[in-house]
Design a protein around this motif. Structure first.
Motif, PDB file in Angstrom:
ATOM      1  N   VAL A 176       7.348   1.170  -8.257  1.00 27.38           N
ATOM      2  CA  VAL A 176       7.384   1.751  -9.601  1.00 27.38           C
ATOM      3  C   VAL A 176       7.457   0.644 -10.655  1.00 27.38           C
ATOM      4  CG1 VAL A 176       8.690   3.220 -11.184  1.00 27.38           C
ATOM      5  CG2 VAL A 176       8.372   3.927  -8.801  1.00 27.38           C
ATOM      6  N   GLU A 177       8.247  -0.385 -10.403  1.00 25.19           N
ATOM      7  CA  GLU A 177       8.314  -1.533 -11.319  1.00 25.19           C
ATOM      8  C   GLU A 177       6.947  -2.187 -11.464  1.00 25.19           C
ATOM      9  OE1 GLU A 177      11.206  -4.203  -9.801  1.00 25.19           O
ATOM     10  OE2 GLU A 177      12.922  -2.900 -10.251  1.00 25.19           O
ATOM     11  N   ASP A 178       6.255  -2.365 -10.356  1.00 28.76           N
ATOM     12  CA  ASP A 178       4.918  -2.965 -10.398  1.00 28.76           C
ATOM     13  C   ASP A 178       3.973  -2.110 -11.232  1.00 28.76           C
ATOM     14  OD1 ASP A 178       5.953  -4.843  -8.643  1.00 28.76           O
ATOM     15  OD2 ASP A 178       5.062  -3.913  -6.867  1.00 28.76           O
ATOM     16  N   CYS A 179       4.020  -0.805 -11.024  1.00 32.94           N
ATOM     17  CA  CYS A 179       3.149   0.100 -11.781  1.00 32.94           C
ATOM     18  C   CYS A 179       3.446   0.022 -13.264  1.00 32.94           C
ATOM     19  CB  CYS A 179       3.323   1.532 -11.277  1.00 32.94           C
ATOM     20  SG  CYS A 179       2.704   1.810  -9.593  1.00 32.94           S
ATOM     21  N   ALA A 231       1.307  -9.575 -10.848  1.00 29.71           N
ATOM     22  CA  ALA A 231       1.475 -10.962 -11.284  1.00 29.71           C
ATOM     23  C   ALA A 231       0.222 -11.504 -11.958  1.00 29.71           C
ATOM     24  CB  ALA A 231       1.841 -11.839 -10.086  1.00 29.71           C
ATOM     25  N   GLU A 232      -0.946 -10.933 -11.607  1.00 35.67           N
ATOM     26  CA  GLU A 232      -2.189 -11.460 -12.167  1.00 35.67           C
ATOM     27  C   GLU A 232      -2.846 -10.539 -13.184  1.00 35.67           C
ATOM     28  OE1 GLU A 232      -5.943 -10.534  -9.556  1.00 35.67           O
ATOM     29  OE2 GLU A 232      -4.378 -11.242  -8.178  1.00 35.67           O
ATOM     30  N   ALA A 233      -2.430  -9.271 -13.236  1.00 39.10           N
ATOM     31  CA  ALA A 233      -3.136  -8.319 -14.095  1.00 39.10           C
ATOM     32  C   ALA A 233      -2.183  -7.393 -14.844  1.00 39.10           C
ATOM     33  CB  ALA A 233      -4.114  -7.492 -13.264  1.00 39.10           C
ATOM     34  N   ALA A 234      -1.057  -7.926 -15.276  1.00 38.87           N
ATOM     35  CA  ALA A 234      -0.081  -7.107 -15.992  1.00 38.87           C
ATOM     36  C   ALA A 234      -0.704  -6.506 -17.254  1.00 38.87           C
ATOM     37  CB  ALA A 234       1.140  -7.941 -16.365  1.00 38.87           C
ATOM     38  N   GLY A 235      -0.434  -5.228 -17.486  1.00 35.82           N
ATOM     39  CA  GLY A 235      -0.902  -4.557 -18.689  1.00 35.82           C
ATOM     40  C   GLY A 235      -2.395  -4.311 -18.747  1.00 35.82           C
ATOM     41  N   SER A 236      -3.074  -4.338 -17.606  1.00 35.99           N
ATOM     42  CA  SER A 236      -4.539  -4.270 -17.590  1.00 35.99           C
ATOM     43  C   SER A 236      -5.110  -2.858 -17.482  1.00 35.99           C
ATOM     44  CB  SER A 236      -5.090  -5.110 -16.434  1.00 35.99           C
ATOM     45  OG  SER A 236      -4.800  -6.482 -16.613  1.00 35.99           O
ATOM     46  N   LEU A 239     -20.815   5.295  -6.105  1.00 36.74           N
ATOM     47  CA  LEU A 239     -19.766   5.076  -7.093  1.00 36.74           C
ATOM     48  C   LEU A 239     -19.313   3.622  -7.071  1.00 36.74           C
ATOM     49  CD1 LEU A 239     -17.645   8.294  -6.441  1.00 36.74           C
ATOM     50  CD2 LEU A 239     -19.066   7.834  -8.451  1.00 36.74           C
ATOM     51  N   ALA A 240     -19.185   3.040  -8.260  1.00 38.73           N
ATOM     52  CA  ALA A 240     -18.750   1.648  -8.376  1.00 38.73           C
ATOM     53  C   ALA A 240     -17.232   1.606  -8.523  1.00 38.73           C
ATOM     54  CB  ALA A 240     -19.423   0.985  -9.574  1.00 38.73           C
ATOM     55  N   ILE A 241     -16.539   1.379  -7.424  1.00 36.37           N
ATOM     56  CA  ILE A 241     -15.082   1.311  -7.411  1.00 36.37           C
ATOM     57  C   ILE A 241     -14.670  -0.042  -6.856  1.00 36.37           C
ATOM     58  CG2 ILE A 241     -12.959   2.324  -6.480  1.00 36.37           C
ATOM     59  CD1 ILE A 241     -14.468   4.982  -6.260  1.00 36.37           C
ATOM     60  N   ASP A 242     -13.741  -0.689  -7.525  1.00 35.83           N
ATOM     61  CA  ASP A 242     -13.270  -2.008  -7.109  1.00 35.83           C
ATOM     62  C   ASP A 242     -12.099  -1.832  -6.143  1.00 35.83           C
ATOM     63  OD1 ASP A 242     -12.602  -4.676  -6.855  1.00 35.83           O
ATOM     64  OD2 ASP A 242     -11.611  -4.795  -8.817  1.00 35.83           O
ATOM     65  N   TYR A 243     -12.389  -1.868  -4.859  1.00 31.21           N
ATOM     66  CA  TYR A 243     -11.341  -1.739  -3.844  1.00 31.21           C
ATOM     67  C   TYR A 243     -10.864  -3.117  -3.411  1.00 31.21           C
ATOM     68  CZ  TYR A 243     -12.272   3.260  -3.204  1.00 31.21           C
ATOM     69  OH  TYR A 243     -12.408   4.617  -3.379  1.00 31.21           O
ATOM     70  N   ARG A 244      -9.550  -3.269  -3.308  1.00 30.79           N
ATOM     71  CA  ARG A 244      -8.989  -4.570  -2.948  1.00 30.79           C
ATOM     72  C   ARG A 244      -7.828  -4.401  -1.977  1.00 30.79           C
ATOM     73  NH1 ARG A 244      -7.678  -7.845  -8.347  1.00 30.79           N
ATOM     74  NH2 ARG A 244      -7.232  -9.413  -6.750  1.00 30.79           N
ATOM     75  N   VAL A 245      -7.724  -5.310  -1.024  1.00 32.31           N
ATOM     76  CA  VAL A 245      -6.558  -5.380  -0.148  1.00 32.31           C
ATOM     77  C   VAL A 245      -5.566  -6.333  -0.814  1.00 32.31           C
ATOM     78  CG1 VAL A 245      -5.689  -5.973   2.147  1.00 32.31           C
ATOM     79  CG2 VAL A 245      -7.956  -4.944   1.900  1.00 32.31           C
ATOM     80  N   VAL A 246      -4.650  -5.765  -1.565  1.00 30.64           N
ATOM     81  CA  VAL A 246      -3.667  -6.557  -2.298  1.00 30.64           C
ATOM     82  C   VAL A 246      -2.454  -5.678  -2.564  1.00 30.64           C
ATOM     83  CG1 VAL A 246      -4.654  -5.940  -4.570  1.00 30.64           C
ATOM     84  CG2 VAL A 246      -3.313  -8.046  -4.328  1.00 30.64           C
ATOM     85  N   SER A 247      -1.290  -6.275  -2.621  1.00 33.03           N
ATOM     86  CA  SER A 247      -0.076  -5.514  -2.907  1.00 33.03           C
ATOM     87  C   SER A 247       0.052  -5.272  -4.405  1.00 33.03           C
ATOM     88  CB  SER A 247       1.161  -6.268  -2.416  1.00 33.03           C
ATOM     89  OG  SER A 247       1.392  -7.425  -3.210  1.00 33.03           O
TER      90      SER A 247
END
Length: 236
Positions: A134-137, A109-114, A95-103
């Motif tokens: 929840v705000e971030d989500c 801040a970099e991918a709003a509305g994506s 499975l191609a899943i983009d896993y990242r260690v990031v908050s």
């Protein structure tokens, strides 16, 4: 990062190697995973080709289930050993899943509305500032998109079943997995959503029988519960 938050990350990193053992520490998550995946797919009108973010993805149980149903999944977590286990298992599963260690805050801040769908399951009760998550989500989900959360109600019944029963009597989870003070009432989570610009569309309780390993939705949110919220189409 506050020291108690680091303790939470260390706790889950310690379980990383056993995460995919269906009879191990994550047994309840394995048992309810088809139900929670189905809830997301049904409420979001499908997963195929949707851009999905799994916040606090752990070792990828839900991420893989959504990817298997055709979603384009990104999974984020701050527990590095757990993300490592997620990457290894996804590779083994093809499975191609983009896993990242990031908050969630940094990603917002970099991918709003994506993302068409943002999911934060079984993780809000493990963070120091759930309202911020929840705000971030809300920032990460696209206008018109869906946000999903699941957590545990802060009630005496939840303390008896989700903590006392699951961790100390039946030993389904390691002791200390949950702290009563960090559990979240549905009214509190609903307020977090509204403050973040999300409209709550559904709240439903989950019942899990550890003896039969079966789970059902559609109950009062006295213990475990799911929330589905939407971001307005004209949200800016």
């Amino acid at each position: 990062m506050p020291s108690n938050q680091q303790a939470e990350l260390d706790k889950f990193d310690a379980m990383a190697a056993r995460w995919w053992d269906a009879d191990g520490d994550m047994r309840p998550l394995h048992d309810i995973n088809p139900l929670r995946t189905g809830y997301i797919e049904r409420r979001a009108n499908g997963l195929k080709d949707k851009r999905v973010l799994d916040v606090g993805c752990g070792a990828g149980l839900l991420s893989e289930a959504m990817a298997a149903r055709g979603a384009r999944v990104t999974g984020i977590d701050l527990a590095m050993q757990t993300i490592g286990a997620a990457k290894r298992h996804a590779e083994q599963s093809g499975l191609a899943i983009d896993y990242r260690v990031v908050s969630s805050r940094d990603l917002a801040a970099e991918a709003a509305g994506s993302f068409d769908i943002v999911v934060g399951f079984e993780m809000l009760e493990h963070v120091d500032r759930p309202a911020h998550v929840v705000e971030d989500c809300a920032r990460l989900v696209a206008p018109g998109g869906d946000a999903f959360f699941s957590t545990i109600n802060r009630t005496p019944l939840a303390a008896a079943l989700a903590i006392g029963g699951a961790e100390y009597v039946l030993r389904l989870l390691p002791r200390g997995t949950h702290e009563y003070a960090k559990l979240i009432k549905p009214s509190e989570l609903s307020a977090y959503c509204r403050h973040a610009g999300l409209e709550v569309a559904d709240i439903t309780g989950l019942r899990y029988n550890p003896l039969t390993r079966g789970a059902t939705l559609g109950h009062r949110p006295d213990v475990n519960y799911f929330v589905h919220a939407r971001r307005a189409v004209d949200a800016s």
